[in-house]
Design an enzyme around this catalytic site. Structure first.
Site, PDB file in Angstrom:
ATOM      1  N   GLN A  23       0.391  13.014   7.917  1.00 10.23           N
ATOM      2  CA  GLN A  23      -0.928  12.667   7.373  1.00 10.23           C
ATOM      3  C   GLN A  23      -2.035  13.285   8.219  1.00 10.23           C
ATOM      4  O   GLN A  23      -2.947  13.940   7.702  1.00 10.23           O
ATOM      5  CB  GLN A  23      -1.105  11.146   7.344  1.00 10.23           C
ATOM      6  CG  GLN A  23      -0.232  10.405   6.353  1.00 10.23           C
ATOM      7  CD  GLN A  23      -0.413   8.903   6.457  1.00 10.23           C
ATOM      8  OE1 GLN A  23      -0.997   8.391   7.420  1.00 10.23           O
ATOM      9  NE2 GLN A  23       0.084   8.181   5.473  1.00 10.23           N
TER      10      GLN A  23
ATOM     11  N   THR B  43       3.042   1.512  -0.133  1.00  8.28           N
ATOM     12  CA  THR B  43       1.831   1.968   0.537  1.00  8.28           C
ATOM     13  C   THR B  43       0.942   2.614  -0.507  1.00  8.28           C
ATOM     14  O   THR B  43       1.446   3.247  -1.445  1.00  8.28           O
ATOM     15  CB  THR B  43       2.148   2.995   1.650  1.00  8.28           C
ATOM     16  OG1 THR B  43       0.976   3.757   1.950  1.00  8.28           O
ATOM     17  CG2 THR B  43       3.236   3.958   1.213  1.00  8.28           C
ATOM     18  N   ASN B  44      -0.370   2.457  -0.374  1.00  9.82           N
ATOM     19  CA  ASN B  44      -1.303   3.114  -1.279  1.00  9.82           C
ATOM     20  C   ASN B  44      -1.431   4.606  -0.967  1.00  9.82           C
ATOM     21  O   ASN B  44      -1.344   5.448  -1.850  1.00  9.82           O
ATOM     22  CB  ASN B  44      -2.689   2.464  -1.173  1.00  9.82           C
ATOM     23  CG  ASN B  44      -2.770   1.113  -1.826  1.00  9.82           C
ATOM     24  OD1 ASN B  44      -3.073   0.989  -3.009  1.00  9.82           O
ATOM     25  ND2 ASN B  44      -2.504   0.064  -1.055  1.00  9.82           N
TER      26      ASN B  44
ATOM     27  N   CYS C 159      -5.188  -0.781   0.759  1.00  5.74           N
ATOM     28  CA  CYS C 159      -4.227  -0.461   1.813  1.00  5.74           C
ATOM     29  C   CYS C 159      -3.339  -1.687   1.920  1.00  5.74           C
ATOM     30  O   CYS C 159      -3.853  -2.812   1.961  1.00  5.74           O
ATOM     31  CB  CYS C 159      -4.927  -0.165   3.134  1.00  5.74           C
ATOM     32  SG  CYS C 159      -3.789  -0.080   4.532  1.00  5.74           S
ATOM     33  N   THR C 160      -2.044  -1.480   1.961  1.00  4.88           N
ATOM     34  CA  THR C 160      -1.135  -2.626   1.877  1.00  4.88           C
ATOM     35  C   THR C 160      -1.176  -3.529   3.103  1.00  4.88           C
ATOM     36  O   THR C 160      -0.583  -4.606   3.096  1.00  4.88           O
ATOM     37  CB  THR C 160       0.310  -2.152   1.622  1.00  4.88           C
ATOM     38  OG1 THR C 160       0.667  -1.138   2.574  1.00  4.88           O
ATOM     39  CG2 THR C 160       0.447  -1.592   0.217  1.00  4.88           C
ATOM     40  N   GLU C 161      -1.879  -3.111   4.167  1.00  4.38           N
ATOM     41  CA  GLU C 161      -2.035  -3.988   5.339  1.00  4.38           C
ATOM     42  C   GLU C 161      -3.293  -4.855   5.284  1.00  4.38           C
ATOM     43  O   GLU C 161      -3.375  -5.859   6.013  1.00  4.38           O
ATOM     44  CB  GLU C 161      -2.084  -3.167   6.634  1.00  4.38           C
ATOM     45  CG  GLU C 161      -0.736  -2.687   7.149  1.00  4.38           C
ATOM     46  CD  GLU C 161      -0.235  -1.488   6.392  1.00  4.38           C
ATOM     47  OE1 GLU C 161       0.994  -1.328   6.292  1.00  4.38           O
ATOM     48  OE2 GLU C 161      -1.063  -0.709   5.885  1.00  4.38           O
TER      49      GLU C 161
END
Length: 233
Positions: free
Chosen positions: A52, A83-84, A196-198
């Site tokens: 990334q 995850t996005n 965001c998955t967090e």
């Protein structure tokens, strides 16, 4: 029940939430001792994060494509990318497999439409907030997407990678996120995508005056609905 194939580990903190939510949803739907039939391929996030940061999305897509193929060979009926951000490489993943990939933005857009909301604020990694791969998917459903200013985008991104992905929940960061959400509301957001998955580990429904769309919850529940769907429905 169909078997769900999960590509996780990005980060494992949110992948654990997927597992919990899916099993709770199956229990809610079927009762008794039922639990979700699923396979998890958990990648090493350090490798993916490096791709990334270097902008090497081709290598990232190749790594996740291999993970998806492993899940298909192991018996998964469809794929869920936990995850996005990594939906940026969904095309690379889809080319590797013959089974469907359940897109997180499609499930989220569907929830927003059901709420009759036309403008949403988007929080996520810089990649998700700034690039078109995610926003365009939401906007294709007639929903306007607005994002924080550049400084806020950088700060939100930093908190995700330096805190949330390693299990740190800081009150100061929570307060900062709440302030950014309020700024988005002031600019017309009728709802907020926790893209965001967090982020759902930090921000809860009571932290916002407008509805929150927690993509982890939405995606995990949609996966269960897909797993329980009758073949002819």
């Amino acid at each position: 029940m169909k078997t769900i194939g999960l590509i996780g580990g990005m980060s494992w903190e949110s992948s654990a939430e997927y597992y919990r939510i899916m099993n709770e949803e199956v229990k809610e739907k079927l009762g008794g001792l039922h639990s979700a039939k699923c396979l998890l391929y958990s990648v090493d996030f350090d490798e993916i994060e490096r791709y990334q940061a270097e902008g090497d999305w081709e290598s990232a897509g190749e790594a996740l494509g291999k993970a998806a193929l492993s899940l298909e060979k192991a018996g998964a009926a469809f794929i869920v990318i936990c995850t996005n951000t990594m939906h940026k490489v969904i095309d690379s993943i889809e080319k590797r497999v013959t089974i469907p990939v359940l897109h997180i933005a499609d499930a989220t857009a569907n929830q927003i439409q059901q709420s009759n909301i036309k403008t949403v604020g988007l929080l996520g990694t810089k990649y998700t907030m700034e690039q078109k791969f995610y926003k365009a998917r939401i906007e294709a459903n007639g929903i306007k997407v607005i994002v924080p200013n550049e400084k806020a985008r950088n700060d939100i991104h930093r908190v995700i990678y330096e805190e949330l992905c390693v299990g740190k929940i800081e009150q100061s960061s929570k307060d900062y996120y709440k302030n950014v959400i309020q700024q988005l509301v002031n600019h017309g957001a009728e709802g907020i995508i926790l893209g965001c998955t967090e982020i759902g580990l930090l921000i809860k429904p009571e932290d916002s005056e407008v509805p929150l769309f927690d993509t982890t919850v939405i995606h995990a529940i949609e996966a269960v609905h897909e797993a329980l769907k009758k073949e002819n429905s």
